[in-house]
Design an enzyme around this catalytic site. Sequence first.
Site, PDB file in Angstrom:
ATOM      1  N   LYS A 159      17.151  -3.774 -26.857  1.00  0.00           N
ATOM      2  CA  LYS A 159      18.577  -3.472 -26.361  1.00  0.00           C
ATOM      3  C   LYS A 159      19.285  -2.633 -27.350  1.00  0.00           C
ATOM      4  O   LYS A 159      20.003  -3.393 -28.136  1.00  0.00           O
ATOM      5  CB  LYS A 159      19.138  -4.804 -25.732  1.00  0.00           C
ATOM      6  CG  LYS A 159      20.427  -4.491 -24.906  1.00  0.00           C
ATOM      7  CD  LYS A 159      20.614  -5.847 -24.034  1.00  0.00           C
ATOM      8  CE  LYS A 159      22.064  -5.762 -23.490  1.00  0.00           C
ATOM      9  NZ  LYS A 159      22.202  -4.828 -22.466  1.00  0.00           N
TER      10      LYS A 159
HETATM   11  N1  PMP Z   1      18.662  -2.826 -18.004  1.00  0.00           N
HETATM   12  C1  PMP Z   1      19.495  -2.621 -18.758  1.00  0.00           C
HETATM   13  C2  PMP Z   1      19.641  -1.123 -19.144  1.00  0.00           C
HETATM   14  C3  PMP Z   1      20.654  -3.218 -19.238  1.00  0.00           C
HETATM   15  O1  PMP Z   1      21.510  -3.055 -19.822  1.00  0.00           O
HETATM   16  C4  PMP Z   1      20.614  -4.609 -18.539  1.00  0.00           C
HETATM   17  C5  PMP Z   1      21.631  -5.440 -19.079  1.00  0.00           C
HETATM   18  N2  PMP Z   1      21.432  -6.247 -20.284  1.00  0.00           N
HETATM   19  C6  PMP Z   1      19.419  -5.124 -17.862  1.00  0.00           C
HETATM   20  C7  PMP Z   1      18.561  -3.975 -17.703  1.00  0.00           C
HETATM   21  C8  PMP Z   1      19.402  -6.431 -17.340  1.00  0.00           C
HETATM   22  O2  PMP Z   1      19.030  -7.439 -18.511  1.00  0.00           O
HETATM   23  P1  PMP Z   1      19.742  -8.895 -18.466  1.00  0.00           P
HETATM   24  O3  PMP Z   1      19.319  -9.151 -17.081  1.00  0.00           O
HETATM   25  O4  PMP Z   1      18.918  -9.373 -19.418  1.00  0.00           O
HETATM   26  O5  PMP Z   1      21.239  -8.653 -18.608  1.00  0.00           O
END
Ligand code: PMP
Length: 296
Positions: A159
Amino acid sequence: MSVMPFDQREGVIWFNGELIPWADAKIHVLTHALHYASAVFEGERAYGGEIFKLAEHTQRLFDSAAMLDMKIPYKVAEIEEACRETLARQGFANAYVRPIAWRGSEMMGVSAQTTKINVAIAIWQWPAYFDPAQLETGIKLDIAEWRRPDPKTAPALAKAVGLYMICTLSKHAAERKGFADALMLDWRGQIAECTGANIFFVKDGELHTPVPDCFLDGITRRTVIELARRRQITVNERVIWPEELIGFEQCFIVGTAAEVTPVGQIGTYKFPVGDLARTLRADYLAEVQPTKVAAE
Ligand code: PMP
């Protein structure tokens, strides 16, 4: 929607180990992260005063940092505690939690071997990511021109802030055309995810979702898979091509900010908001409540 700029809000921000006034949480313009995208972050939500899956999010922050060759100078437990402490000080029951780790200003150039790794945690109230009025009909997704990169091209599973450059471009293009968000394909042309959420489809009572081999395996995605399996719903994690969009019966996207949001349209393909999308949204909203989590 609040128009208060983010640098002028109230409260405190956890900044390298201390809670400081919100307005004082500043960095210099010659910060490595600003010039070379050397930063990783998390997005978490607190419900009823507790941060949902805090341990998983915090571990992912550290894993993302490691993928960018950054070592966070705290223990995982210290960052977890800092998130809880900042939430308590902000005094919100329901809020969005944003930890970020970045390279500082000690070196300015591609190489930054000895720069300090900084960490901050900011918490604010962020009610719904998409217009709640669209929950009944589902949001509309554009199909982005940008594609999720090959993991050999970028640290695709982190991330990391640099990966959001194509997300912002895709979301801007989508919004200009009247869509709420964009569905991104990957470097091979397979369906990947949205600009800040993962995607699920429904066909013949089963769920279908792409294999997260070049994009974030979201914590909400994993939670929704578990919730579906608890209801004996088959979840197919597989390669999905855009040609299949015509055969899907329902669609929804999932993420910490987006929670579970039904999709009513992708490009020219239309989907009704069906029972399965509604049920899993309700299941998710029940699951995130602290009493439920504590009972398990
Ligand atoms: N993909 C991207 C590009 C994101 O930014 C997010 C949000 N963090 C997600 C998927 C979903 O991840 P999560 O469920 O861990 O928030």
